[in-house]
Motif scaffolding. Structure first.
Motif, short mmCIF file in Angstrom:
data_model
loop_
_atom_site.label_atom_id
_atom_site.label_comp_id
_atom_site.label_asym_id
_atom_site.label_seq_id
_atom_site.Cartn_x
_atom_site.Cartn_y
_atom_site.Cartn_z
N LEU A 15 -8.92 -2.57 -7.70
CA LEU A 15 -7.80 -3.51 -7.70
C LEU A 15 -7.07 -3.48 -6.36
O LEU A 15 -6.73 -4.53 -5.79
CB LEU A 15 -6.84 -3.17 -8.84
N LEU A 16 -6.84 -2.27 -5.84
CA LEU A 16 -6.16 -2.15 -4.54
C LEU A 16 -6.98 -2.80 -3.44
O LEU A 16 -6.44 -3.42 -2.52
CB LEU A 16 -5.93 -0.68 -4.22
N LEU A 17 -8.31 -2.66 -3.53
CA LEU A 17 -9.16 -3.27 -2.50
C LEU A 17 -9.03 -4.79 -2.52
O LEU A 17 -8.93 -5.43 -1.47
CB LEU A 17 -10.61 -2.84 -2.73
N ILE A 18 -9.02 -5.36 -3.73
CA ILE A 18 -8.85 -6.82 -3.83
C ILE A 18 -7.50 -7.23 -3.26
O ILE A 18 -7.40 -8.20 -2.49
CB ILE A 18 -8.96 -7.26 -5.31
N LEU A 19 -6.44 -6.47 -3.61
CA LEU A 19 -5.11 -6.81 -3.10
C LEU A 19 -5.07 -6.71 -1.58
O LEU A 19 -4.50 -7.57 -0.91
CB LEU A 19 -4.07 -5.87 -3.72
N ALA A 20 -5.71 -5.65 -1.04
CA ALA A 20 -5.72 -5.51 0.42
C ALA A 20 -6.49 -6.64 1.06
O ALA A 20 -6.13 -7.12 2.15
CB ALA A 20 -6.34 -4.17 0.80
N SER A 21 -7.55 -7.11 0.39
CA SER A 21 -8.36 -8.15 1.01
C SER A 21 -7.60 -9.48 1.08
O SER A 21 -7.83 -10.25 2.00
CB SER A 21 -9.65 -8.33 0.23
N ILE A 22 -6.71 -9.74 0.10
CA ILE A 22 -5.99 -11.02 0.18
C ILE A 22 -4.64 -10.88 0.86
O ILE A 22 -3.93 -11.87 0.99
CB ILE A 22 -5.80 -11.64 -1.23
N SER A 23 -4.30 -9.67 1.31
CA SER A 23 -2.98 -9.50 1.91
C SER A 23 -2.88 -10.24 3.23
O SER A 23 -1.79 -10.64 3.65
CB SER A 23 -2.68 -8.02 2.12
N GLY A 24 -4.00 -10.43 3.91
CA GLY A 24 -3.94 -11.13 5.18
C GLY A 24 -3.65 -12.62 5.03
O GLY A 24 -3.13 -13.25 5.93
N ILE A 25 -3.99 -13.16 3.84
CA ILE A 25 -3.82 -14.60 3.64
C ILE A 25 -2.35 -14.98 3.73
O ILE A 25 -1.98 -16.01 4.28
CB ILE A 25 -4.42 -15.00 2.27
N LEU A 26 -1.47 -14.08 3.22
CA LEU A 26 -0.04 -14.40 3.22
C LEU A 26 0.50 -14.52 4.64
O LEU A 26 1.49 -15.19 4.87
CB LEU A 26 0.72 -13.29 2.48
#
Lengths: 113, 262
Positions: free
Chosen positions: B203-214
């Motif tokens: 779950l953390l990996l998915i969150l980290a992967s989309i953190s750049g989109i913001l």
């Protein structure tokens, strides 16, 4: 040259394990040996340019190509996954048929049906 | 060791080996010049783009992070499949150890006991283990865990990284699982805890992967590169997450195969 021939021999050892052994566990580890041979071949290929590890500290130049190493990182992890899954299947087969020998398993399955 | 029909099976085997060797020999002995373009580009820009001195880390967590995501999904599926197969098949391997065929030399011989063997009441559940194994693994376990975290967290500076550190952590977990001499079990060897760690890390990996989109970057874009010139924090975080995931996943599989799931 000699290291490449040794890697080929490692590949052939794994291949003969898959082909000639009757024991499923030995077949699975033959597969692992083939995986290791492929990994080693890629790392040896990538080291054909440059001579130093790809860690860019001060004064490091002429590193080896890091791309095959990064690719092989993936291959190693996938190899571990395949081995674990195959071993679990072999264990399940052992529970069902009571043997790791493929001839024995075939005979028992044949008897039951 | 009986090997029926050795001569009849040897000829096809040798033929197959020679054929495979003939096919593979040109691949293994090829000496076409290796292209240096990618190497030169990485040598110039790898550190500036990702902040990792270790160029291998720069590739698999920077340029090819999407590929790493797929790799962790493969690991997740393999762990799920292994655990599914092992638990579906009833009682786990511990039962296999205690059947009379495998431990015939251990618990049926009343008179002759090796000096390192365990107390009699533990010999059922800890078959094929000795005091030597349990003491050594119990002492080495925490040290191996510490080394695994070192390899994991320094993956951007030195040889190592999430996958390598994770595998070392997994072997530390296996050591802890083997060396429970005083019955002092740690939470780390319980299958449920390891499964939860792995799921949380994914779950953390998915969150980290989309953190750049913001912050206006792409999928797996490095969000820190807007603030600093050397964005190495993102690589460290990804290394730690992947290390936890790999360590928990492979440790989970090994604990299940050891048969300590209760």
């Amino acid at each position: 040259m000699i290291e490449r021939i040794l890697i080929l021999l490692l590949f052939l050892v794994g291949f003969s394990g898959i082909l000639a052994r009757k024991n499923i566990i030995k077949k699975i580890f033959g597969l692992t040996l083939i995986n290791s041979a492929a990994v080693l071949l890629f790392v040896v290929e990538g080291s054909r340019v440059g001579s130093q590890a790809p860690i860019m500290e001060q004064g490091i130049s002429q590193v080896v190509d890091p791309i095959p190493q990064a690719l092989m990182l993936t291959a190693i992890v996938i190899g571990v996954c395949v081995t674990a899954l195959a071993l679990a299947l072999a264990f399940r087969l052992y529970q069902a048929a009571g043997s790791f020998d493929i001839d024995e398993i075939r005979r028992r399955v044949h008897d039951e049906s | 060791m009986k090997r029926p029909s050795v001569t009849s099976s040897a000829i096809p085997l040798i033929t197959a080996m020679i054929a495979v060797a003939a096919v593979l020999l040109p691949i293994f002995l090829a000496d076409t010049p290796w292209p240096v373009g990618a190497r030169d580009y990485l040598q110039e820009n790898g550190f500036g783009d990702s902040g990792a001195i270790n160029l291998v880390s720069a590739i698999y967590l920077g340029y090819r992070a999407f590929d790493t995501l797929g790799e962790t999904i493969v690991l997740l599926v393999a762990v799920g499949g292994t655990i599914g197969i092992l638990t579906r098949s009833g009682a786990i391997l511990a039962e296999g150890y205690t059947n009379p065929d495998t431990v015939a030399g251990i618990d049926s011989s009343e008179e002759e006991i090796p000096s390192f063997s365990l107390a009699r009441e533990k010999r059922k559940s800890h078959a094929l283990r000795t005091h030597l194994l349990e003491v050594v693994t119990a002492i080495l376990g925490p040290i191996v865990l510490l080394f695994g975290f070192y390899v994991m967290l320094y993956g951007h500076l030195s040889p190592g990284g999430g996958f390598q550190g994770g595998v070392v952590v997994a072997s530390g977990i296996v050591f802890l699982g083997l060396g429970n001499r005083m019955e002092s079990s740690t939470k780390l060897t319980q299958a449920a805890v390891l499964g939860r760690i792995e799921a949380a890390a994914f779950l953390l990996l998915i969150l980290a992967s989309i953190s750049g989109i913001l912050l206006g970057k792409g999928f797996f874009g490095n969000p820190l590169s807007r603030f600093t010139a050397v964005p190495e924090g993102f690589i460290i975080m990804l290394n730690a997450i992947i290390g936890l995931k790999v360590g928990a996943g492979i440790g989970f599989m090994c604990i299940a195969i050891l048969g300590r799931e209760r």
